[in-house]
Scaffold this motif. Structure first.
Motif, PDB file in Angstrom:
ATOM      1  N   ALA A  76     -41.487   9.829 -65.763  1.00  0.00           N
ATOM      2  CA  ALA A  76     -40.382   9.260 -64.989  1.00  0.00           C
ATOM      3  C   ALA A  76     -40.414   9.976 -63.635  1.00  0.00           C
ATOM      4  CB  ALA A  76     -38.997   9.388 -65.513  1.00  0.00           C
ATOM      5  N   TRP A  77     -39.318  10.772 -63.370  1.00  0.00           N
ATOM      6  CA  TRP A  77     -39.558  11.095 -61.882  1.00  0.00           C
ATOM      7  C   TRP A  77     -40.764  12.186 -61.730  1.00  0.00           C
ATOM      8  CZ3 TRP A  77     -35.685  12.585 -57.925  1.00  0.00           C
ATOM      9  CH2 TRP A  77     -34.944  11.588 -57.640  1.00  0.00           C
ATOM     10  N   ASP A  78     -41.137  13.036 -62.803  1.00  0.00           N
ATOM     11  CA  ASP A  78     -42.044  14.037 -62.722  1.00  0.00           C
ATOM     12  C   ASP A  78     -43.428  13.367 -62.234  1.00  0.00           C
ATOM     13  OD1 ASP A  78     -41.837  12.975 -65.387  1.00  0.00           O
ATOM     14  OD2 ASP A  78     -43.041  14.562 -66.175  1.00  0.00           O
ATOM     15  N   ILE A  79     -43.768  12.294 -62.814  1.00  0.00           N
ATOM     16  CA  ILE A  79     -45.101  11.766 -62.556  1.00  0.00           C
ATOM     17  C   ILE A  79     -44.945  10.840 -61.434  1.00  0.00           C
ATOM     18  CG2 ILE A  79     -47.013  10.214 -63.489  1.00  0.00           C
ATOM     19  CD1 ILE A  79     -46.641  12.919 -65.118  1.00  0.00           C
ATOM     20  N   THR A  80     -44.087  10.182 -61.085  1.00  0.00           N
ATOM     21  CA  THR A  80     -43.623   9.697 -59.855  1.00  0.00           C
ATOM     22  C   THR A  80     -43.989  10.775 -58.828  1.00  0.00           C
ATOM     23  OG1 THR A  80     -41.719   8.199 -60.653  1.00  0.00           O
ATOM     24  CG2 THR A  80     -41.864   8.581 -58.332  1.00  0.00           C
ATOM     25  N   ASN A  81     -43.495  11.813 -58.804  1.00  0.00           N
ATOM     26  CA  ASN A  81     -43.558  12.907 -57.843  1.00  0.00           C
ATOM     27  C   ASN A  81     -45.054  13.536 -57.597  1.00  0.00           C
ATOM     28  OD1 ASN A  81     -40.738  12.578 -57.322  1.00  0.00           O
ATOM     29  ND2 ASN A  81     -40.416  14.333 -58.674  1.00  0.00           N
ATOM     30  N   PHE A  82     -45.694  13.512 -58.826  1.00  0.00           N
ATOM     31  CA  PHE A  82     -47.120  13.839 -59.146  1.00  0.00           C
ATOM     32  C   PHE A  82     -47.990  12.826 -58.133  1.00  0.00           C
ATOM     33  CE2 PHE A  82     -50.905  12.881 -61.378  1.00  0.00           C
ATOM     34  CZ  PHE A  82     -51.601  14.210 -61.161  1.00  0.00           C
ATOM     35  N   VAL A  83     -47.428  11.774 -58.349  1.00  0.00           N
ATOM     36  CA  VAL A  83     -48.570  10.794 -57.889  1.00  0.00           C
ATOM     37  C   VAL A  83     -48.293  10.732 -56.349  1.00  0.00           C
ATOM     38  CG1 VAL A  83     -49.348   8.325 -57.249  1.00  0.00           C
ATOM     39  CG2 VAL A  83     -48.802   9.300 -59.711  1.00  0.00           C
TER      40      VAL A  83
END
Length: 464
Positions: A76-83
């Motif tokens: 969710a937010w963590d991979i959104t932020n990673f990308v």
């Protein structure tokens, strides 16, 4: 008129600058006291960073159940932020390497900030997968090295592992490229330093640079070789990040358009972030004479181009979702279902910030305005964040089985960690602006005679 360039070109260095003035201006933020703007920006960033770190410690202590995840939306937010952070880190090496290969003079005032941005953004991106593991102390398991389990190896078929290789390679090449460019500037600070401790530190950092012709010859050769190495990396890194999604069988992700579209989106958001940073940096380091309207305008031209590519990719995605006639495709992030469903607000935010607002840059007055460019660059970064959020949250919230449908809602910890990384990024950037020369003084001096305001006046007066 001069044989060098057309008379209509504006100067890239404003004011009646001499070589000595350039050295003084670029050394001033390091040797002198910081201005009020710097302190204000630093304290705001520091507060955000500390809040974010608090949320990270809370997550590690309690478990990632404190995030708004479910068994369905594990990303969710963590991979959104990673990308998002990897995308932002993209433009730095692109601005430096590609524009160096194409011999663009305007890169010289902005390449240093862009390269630093790459390194700091990749740091932020790397935080998220490590926290997401839930057991960050086992983070080294993602590397193909022997561990306490003997023959437990990583899964080389997984695109997440390709990410580890792509991003670590990108970071190391970017670091070497950045450091090589800094050597003449570190030597300049070393030679001007009065305090023995400062002199010693900058002597170490400059690796014994003496400024001989041989030094410069090697410097230019190495820069070109590194630029040639870094350029394909710009394409490969985000292509591999896109394969995290494209190699899955989820409707909306399983798409061949992802690699080129992610690369264009990354350059789009990366250039926008450089615009944001230049807006901040002109004020906190008093370098208005070197970061001019012309630089801002050229950056905006690249933003218009890459924004156009992204808009075409969105239209293609929307068409694919409609044309397949599959009910599952109607719940992807670019579909009628997304536009009218519970995440409609995120879909329309994406369209507004990424497609509608950047069109203002076609207007010359806006394209050349510092304030407008700064505001539009922030809007683009918000839009690109929504794009990553839509790809992940909308697609995962509606799976093949209605019983698995789930609405993702972030918790205060999700939000806190994200704001913390933004604070951390700006803290690093502001400290860097006070300890490292933020403009390549030697390179700016090379263009002074053909692009400086004073020299243009002299030349035009002599030749007409």
């Amino acid at each position: 008129m001069s044989h060098y360039e057309a008379p209509i070109r504006e100067p890239l260095v404003l004011g009646e600058k001499s070589y000595h003035d350039i050295t003084e201006d670029i050394a001033k933020p390091i040797e002198g006291k910081a201005n009020k703007n710097w302190y204000m920006a630093f304290y705001i960033s520091l507060a955000a960073m500390l809040w974010g770190f608090g949320c990270i410690f809370y997550t590690i202590g309690t478990g990632i159940g404190v995030w708004g995840l479910s068994k369905n939306i594990g990303w969710a937010w963590d991979i959104t932020n990673f990308v998002w952070w990897v995308g932002i880190g993209h433009a730095g090496t692109l601005i430096s390497a590609v524009l160096l290969l194409f011999r663009q003079k305007w890169r010289m005032a902005i390449n240093r900030s862009a390269e630093a941005m790459t390194i700091f953004a990749v740091f932020q991106a790397g935080l998220f997968p490590i926290i997401h593991m839930g057991r960050p102390w086992n983070g080294y398991w993602v590397l193909p090295i022997p561990n306490q389990f003997g023959s437990l190896w990583v899964n080389f078929n997984s695109p997440l592992l390709w990410d580890v290789f792509a991003i670590s390679t990108y970071l190391s090449v970017s670091l070497v490229f950045w450091w090589t460019g800094l050597l003449p500037d570190f030597a300049m600070i070393r030679d001007r330093a009065v305090k023995p401790f400062q002199k010693k530190i900058y002597s170490l950092l400059s690796f014994g640079w003496s400024g001989r012709a041989k030094d410069w010859q090697r410097f230019e050769e190495v820069s070109l070789v590194l630029a040639g190495l870094a350029t394909p990396l710009v394409l490969s890194v985000h292509t591999i990040v896109s394969m995290d999604f494209a190699t899955s069988i989820n409707p909306g992700w399983h798409s061949t358009i992802f690699p080129p579209y992610f690369v264009a989106g990354a350059i789009f958001s990366g250039f926008a972030m450089v615009q944001t940073l230049l807006g901040v940096m002109r004020k906190v380091t008093n370098l208005e004479a070197y970061i001019t309207r012309l630089h801002i305008e050229y950056m905006n031209v690249v933003i218009i181009l890459t924004g156009g590519i992204v808009a075409v990719a969105y239209a293609s995605e929307f068409f694919i979702a409609w044309y397949t006639g599959s009910p599952y495709e109607d719940y992807t992030y670019m579909s009628l279902g997304a536009a009218t469903g519970p995440y409609g607000w995120a879909f329309w935010s994406l369209i507004l910030f990424n497609i509608a607002i950047p069109q203002l840059l076609w207007i010359r007055k806006i394209r050349r305005s510092f304030i407008w460019s700064f505001l539009i660059s922030i809007a683009i970064n918000i839009g690109m964040w929504f794009e990553r959020f839509d790809i992940i949250a909308i697609v995962l919230s509606k799976g093949h089985l209605p019983s698995t449908w789930w609405r993702f809602e972030p918790t205060f910890v999700d939000v806190g960690i994200f704001i913390g990384t933004i604070g951390f990024f700006f803290v690093l950037f502001l400290l860097y602006a006070r300890t490292f020369p933020v403009i390549a003084q030697a390179e700016v001096k090379t263009i002074l005679k053909s692009s400086g305001e004073n020299y243009k006046k002299l030349r035009d007066g002599n030749h007409e």
